[in-house]
Design a protein around this motif. Sequence first.
Motif, PDB file in Angstrom:
ATOM      1  N   GLY A 241      -1.402  12.033   0.142  1.00 22.61           N
ATOM      2  CA  GLY A 241      -2.057  10.962   0.744  1.00 22.61           C
ATOM      3  C   GLY A 241      -1.654   9.534  -0.068  1.00 22.61           C
ATOM      4  N   LYS A 242      -0.613   9.686  -1.302  1.00 19.38           N
ATOM      5  CA  LYS A 242      -0.793   8.720  -2.125  1.00 19.38           C
ATOM      6  C   LYS A 242      -0.271   7.316  -1.517  1.00 19.38           C
ATOM      7  CE  LYS A 242       2.228  11.061  -4.660  1.00 19.38           C
ATOM      8  NZ  LYS A 242       2.145  11.809  -3.811  1.00 19.38           N
ATOM      9  N   SER A 243       0.738   7.352  -0.610  1.00 16.96           N
ATOM     10  CA  SER A 243       1.422   6.100   0.005  1.00 16.96           C
ATOM     11  C   SER A 243       0.086   5.630   0.876  1.00 16.96           C
ATOM     12  CB  SER A 243       2.663   6.408   0.781  1.00 16.96           C
ATOM     13  OG  SER A 243       3.545   6.874  -0.253  1.00 16.96           O
ATOM     14  N   THR A 244      -0.485   6.425   1.399  1.00 16.76           N
ATOM     15  CA  THR A 244      -1.552   5.851   2.480  1.00 16.76           C
ATOM     16  C   THR A 244      -2.613   5.108   1.503  1.00 16.76           C
ATOM     17  OG1 THR A 244      -1.303   7.583   3.881  1.00 16.76           O
ATOM     18  CG2 THR A 244      -3.276   6.245   4.235  1.00 16.76           C
ATOM     19  N   LEU A 245      -2.695   5.614   0.430  1.00 15.63           N
ATOM     20  CA  LEU A 245      -3.887   5.046  -0.581  1.00 15.63           C
ATOM     21  C   LEU A 245      -3.333   3.812  -0.866  1.00 15.63           C
ATOM     22  CD1 LEU A 245      -6.410   4.838  -2.089  1.00 15.63           C
ATOM     23  CD2 LEU A 245      -5.437   6.361  -3.680  1.00 15.63           C
ATOM     24  N   PHE A 246      -2.088   3.721  -1.369  1.00 13.62           N
ATOM     25  CA  PHE A 246      -1.342   2.611  -1.792  1.00 13.62           C
ATOM     26  C   PHE A 246      -1.381   1.563  -0.891  1.00 13.62           C
ATOM     27  CE2 PHE A 246       2.602   0.032  -2.025  1.00 13.62           C
ATOM     28  CZ  PHE A 246       2.676  -0.543  -3.292  1.00 13.62           C
ATOM     29  N   ASN A 247      -1.091   1.861   0.395  1.00  8.87           N
ATOM     30  CA  ASN A 247      -0.962   0.767   1.530  1.00  8.87           C
ATOM     31  C   ASN A 247      -2.513   0.296   1.862  1.00  8.87           C
ATOM     32  OD1 ASN A 247       1.720   1.167   1.989  1.00  8.87           O
ATOM     33  ND2 ASN A 247       1.542   2.613   3.322  1.00  8.87           N
ATOM     34  N   LYS A 248      -3.406   1.169   1.767  1.00  8.11           N
ATOM     35  CA  LYS A 248      -4.709   0.654   1.920  1.00  8.11           C
ATOM     36  C   LYS A 248      -5.181  -0.328   0.798  1.00  8.11           C
ATOM     37  CE  LYS A 248      -7.202   1.848   4.536  1.00  8.11           C
ATOM     38  NZ  LYS A 248      -7.930   1.346   5.742  1.00  8.11           N
ATOM     39  N   LEU A 249      -4.839  -0.122  -0.412  1.00  7.46           N
ATOM     40  CA  LEU A 249      -5.294  -0.870  -1.590  1.00  7.46           C
ATOM     41  C   LEU A 249      -4.375  -2.331  -1.628  1.00  7.46           C
ATOM     42  CD1 LEU A 249      -5.065   1.438  -4.718  1.00  7.46           C
ATOM     43  CD2 LEU A 249      -7.206   0.783  -3.356  1.00  7.46           C
ATOM     44  N   ILE A 250      -3.230  -2.347  -1.027  1.00  5.97           N
ATOM     45  CA  ILE A 250      -2.335  -3.553  -1.191  1.00  5.97           C
ATOM     46  C   ILE A 250      -2.642  -4.302   0.226  1.00  5.97           C
ATOM     47  CG2 ILE A 250      -1.084  -2.938  -2.800  1.00  5.97           C
ATOM     48  CD1 ILE A 250       1.253  -2.786  -0.537  1.00  5.97           C
ATOM     49  N   GLY A 251      -3.132  -3.559   1.335  1.00  2.00           N
ATOM     50  CA  GLY A 251      -3.407  -4.424   2.559  1.00  2.00           C
ATOM     51  C   GLY A 251      -2.250  -4.580   3.349  1.00  2.00           C
ATOM     52  N   GLN A 252      -0.999  -3.653   3.194  1.00  2.00           N
ATOM     53  CA  GLN A 252       0.021  -3.753   4.177  1.00  2.00           C
ATOM     54  C   GLN A 252       0.856  -2.591   4.146  1.00  2.00           C
ATOM     55  OE1 GLN A 252       3.290  -6.662   2.609  1.00  2.00           O
ATOM     56  NE2 GLN A 252       1.852  -6.985   0.805  1.00  2.00           N
ATOM     57  N   ARG A 253       1.722  -2.216   4.901  1.00  2.00           N
ATOM     58  CA  ARG A 253       2.571  -1.108   5.049  1.00  2.00           C
ATOM     59  C   ARG A 253       3.764  -1.372   4.326  1.00  2.00           C
ATOM     60  NH1 ARG A 253       1.391   2.776   8.581  1.00  2.00           N
ATOM     61  NH2 ARG A 253       3.521   3.539   8.807  1.00  2.00           N
ATOM     62  N   LEU A 254       3.834  -1.141   2.844  1.00  2.00           N
ATOM     63  CA  LEU A 254       5.223  -0.870   2.256  1.00  2.00           C
ATOM     64  C   LEU A 254       5.748   0.307   1.958  1.00  2.00           C
ATOM     65  CD1 LEU A 254       4.516  -3.478  -0.657  1.00  2.00           C
ATOM     66  CD2 LEU A 254       5.766  -3.985   1.400  1.00  2.00           C
TER      67      LEU A 254
ATOM     68  N   LYS B 135       1.041  -6.128  -5.934  1.00  2.00           N
ATOM     69  CA  LYS B 135      -0.146  -6.693  -6.398  1.00  2.00           C
ATOM     70  C   LYS B 135      -1.152  -6.343  -5.744  1.00  2.00           C
ATOM     71  CE  LYS B 135       0.938 -11.089  -7.377  1.00  2.00           C
ATOM     72  NZ  LYS B 135       0.859 -12.294  -7.708  1.00  2.00           N
ATOM     73  N   CYS B 136      -2.401  -6.094  -6.649  1.00  2.00           N
ATOM     74  CA  CYS B 136      -3.548  -5.787  -5.934  1.00  2.00           C
ATOM     75  C   CYS B 136      -4.847  -6.505  -6.761  1.00  2.00           C
ATOM     76  CB  CYS B 136      -3.720  -4.445  -6.002  1.00  2.00           C
ATOM     77  SG  CYS B 136      -5.459  -3.735  -5.311  1.00  2.00           S
ATOM     78  N   GLU B 137      -5.798  -6.929  -5.838  1.00  2.00           N
ATOM     79  CA  GLU B 137      -6.767  -7.759  -6.507  1.00  2.00           C
ATOM     80  C   GLU B 137      -8.155  -6.950  -6.445  1.00  2.00           C
ATOM     81  OE1 GLU B 137      -8.928 -12.119  -6.471  1.00  2.00           O
ATOM     82  OE2 GLU B 137      -6.828 -11.615  -5.502  1.00  2.00           O
TER      83      GLU B 137
ATOM     84  N   GLY C 182     -11.726  -9.846  -8.563  1.00  2.00           N
ATOM     85  CA  GLY C 182     -11.285 -11.027  -9.179  1.00  2.00           C
ATOM     86  C   GLY C 182     -10.012 -10.692 -10.266  1.00  2.00           C
ATOM     87  N   LYS C 183      -9.825  -9.591 -10.527  1.00  2.00           N
ATOM     88  CA  LYS C 183      -8.882  -9.372 -11.387  1.00  2.00           C
ATOM     89  C   LYS C 183      -7.535  -8.625 -10.865  1.00  2.00           C
ATOM     90  CE  LYS C 183      -9.882  -7.342 -15.413  1.00  2.00           C
ATOM     91  NZ  LYS C 183     -10.299  -6.323 -16.479  1.00  2.00           N
ATOM     92  N   GLU C 184      -6.324  -9.376 -10.984  1.00  2.00           N
ATOM     93  CA  GLU C 184      -5.104  -8.713 -10.639  1.00  2.00           C
ATOM     94  C   GLU C 184      -4.564  -7.779 -11.401  1.00  2.00           C
ATOM     95  OE1 GLU C 184      -2.668 -12.060  -9.789  1.00  2.00           O
ATOM     96  OE2 GLU C 184      -3.284 -12.366  -7.674  1.00  2.00           O
ATOM     97  N   PHE C 185      -3.904  -6.664 -10.638  1.00  2.00           N
ATOM     98  CA  PHE C 185      -3.113  -5.665 -11.331  1.00  2.00           C
ATOM     99  C   PHE C 185      -1.935  -5.001 -10.388  1.00  2.00           C
ATOM    100  CE2 PHE C 185      -6.707  -3.977  -9.580  1.00  2.00           C
ATOM    101  CZ  PHE C 185      -6.405  -2.670  -8.681  1.00  2.00           C
ATOM    102  N   MET C 186      -1.034  -4.664 -11.094  1.00  2.00           N
ATOM    103  CA  MET C 186       0.216  -4.258 -10.286  1.00  2.00           C
ATOM    104  C   MET C 186      -0.014  -2.870 -10.020  1.00  2.00           C
ATOM    105  SD  MET C 186       3.153  -5.058  -9.218  1.00  2.00           S
ATOM    106  CE  MET C 186       3.834  -6.559 -10.251  1.00  2.00           C
ATOM    107  N   VAL C 187       0.203  -2.141  -8.707  1.00  2.00           N
ATOM    108  CA  VAL C 187       0.061  -0.921  -8.419  1.00  2.00           C
ATOM    109  C   VAL C 187       1.463  -0.160  -8.238  1.00  2.00           C
ATOM    110  CG1 VAL C 187      -1.172   0.601  -6.562  1.00  2.00           C
ATOM    111  CG2 VAL C 187      -2.082  -1.343  -7.057  1.00  2.00           C
ATOM    112  N   VAL C 188       1.597   0.884  -8.672  1.00  2.00           N
ATOM    113  CA  VAL C 188       2.910   1.595  -8.608  1.00  2.00           C
ATOM    114  C   VAL C 188       2.668   2.640  -7.844  1.00  2.00           C
ATOM    115  CG1 VAL C 188       4.603   2.600  -9.842  1.00  2.00           C
ATOM    116  CG2 VAL C 188       3.443   0.744 -10.852  1.00  2.00           C
ATOM    117  N   ASP C 189       3.242   2.632  -6.753  1.00  2.00           N
ATOM    118  CA  ASP C 189       3.330   4.286  -5.861  1.00  2.00           C
ATOM    119  C   ASP C 189       4.397   4.909  -6.404  1.00  2.00           C
ATOM    120  OD1 ASP C 189       2.782   5.970  -3.785  1.00  2.00           O
ATOM    121  OD2 ASP C 189       3.812   4.883  -2.225  1.00  2.00           O
TER     122      ASP C 189
END
Length: 442
Positions: A15-28, A45-47, A50-57
Amino acid sequence: MALPIVAVVGRPNVGKSTLFNKLIGQRLSIVEDTPGVTRDRIYSKCEWRGKEFMVVDTGGIEPESDDVILAQMRRQSQLAIDKADVIVFVTDIRCGVTADDYAVADMLMKSGKPVILAVNKVDKLGEPPMELYEFYNLGLGDPYPISSVHGHGTGDMLDAVYDLLPAASEPEYNDEYIKVAVIGKPNAGKSSLINKIAGEERVIVSDIAGTTRDSTDTVIENEYGKFVFIDTAGIRKKSRINEKIEHYSVLRAYMAVDRADVCVIMLDAAEGFTEQDSKVAGYAHEQGKASVVAVNKWDLIEKDDKTMQEFRTKLENDFSFMSYVPFVFISAKTGQRVNKLYELIKYVYEQNSMRISTGMLNDVLAYATTRVQPPSDKGRRLKIYYMTQPSTKPPTFVTFVNRADLFHFSYRRYIENQIRSTFGLEGTPVRFIVRERGGNDK
């Protein structure tokens, strides 16, 4: 400012990709109930708080697999681990702890990176199931029960990620410097341009290792201003990314765009505009960056007095989705029109930073709505009460209307064109936020 990197790793089908999509708020990421669907790392990017970071699936890790594709996915995941600041290790409570989970946990512990253990598919609210405690055997600390489908528990997991993120670094350069990302396909001449600039200018301040990890910034001060040129690896189509280091170079290029004030989109004059160029340019557009299209290797083109205009007309059609972008025809090899490029970079930066007073905006709005009446539907006509500009980079306009659904795209484009024809805004995208009276965003 470089963003921290959070890598989402684990064996296939947890479920990594499902989690990734949930975190960023869109289906990439493509989500399919088949192991190995995510073969390339995907970045966004994910926030949180108040802190931004880059999520890597990442693709799933199968440590003992001899399958060529799975072995390549394992290398990609290892590369993501090497570059990450924090790792989220996703497991599956329905399967329990598997031999592959132990192998992945061992890989992560050897990396020395901070790891958050997420136990996925805990879909019911309430007390965590007894099976959760089995995951303490992985030796990675407290497991976080989550549901990547429903989002349960992801807040606690993100809180843990937040606590482990490195402190935000201070901006590398003050506001006097214009940060310029040179982006485009491989072999378009990006590095040649940087080398030409660095070789000819005698007022280079320094070469500083950029916080984008591996890119080198070339800092230049001349009669046109102060610039930081960020050289990036070429952005290839995924189907052509074979070497593992190139996967990371794509992330590096996207992060350079995020960090830049202006993007120079380099095209090869011999090849012309390609689909991949549209994706590179599209990313800069989506991020609201000021942009210039530099057509390189112009010295190699056979031409007459009509060639440049014909090429420009074709580019205007190709870049119809970025109709605001200016073009310059250069040669990184000979230095042809490089000075013109400096002028354009400074100009589009100023346009991207432009602020227009509310009074002047509403004068243009009144003229535009008088000239072309707003659309109507079933007897209800759009009323635009007023417009204001809350922010720049890119210029962003809030319009207050009676009904947001009547503010059609075509009329919004008409208003945008009226604003551009009055104030310029060349080389920069603009954003519209439409609010109905009462303050509801639409």
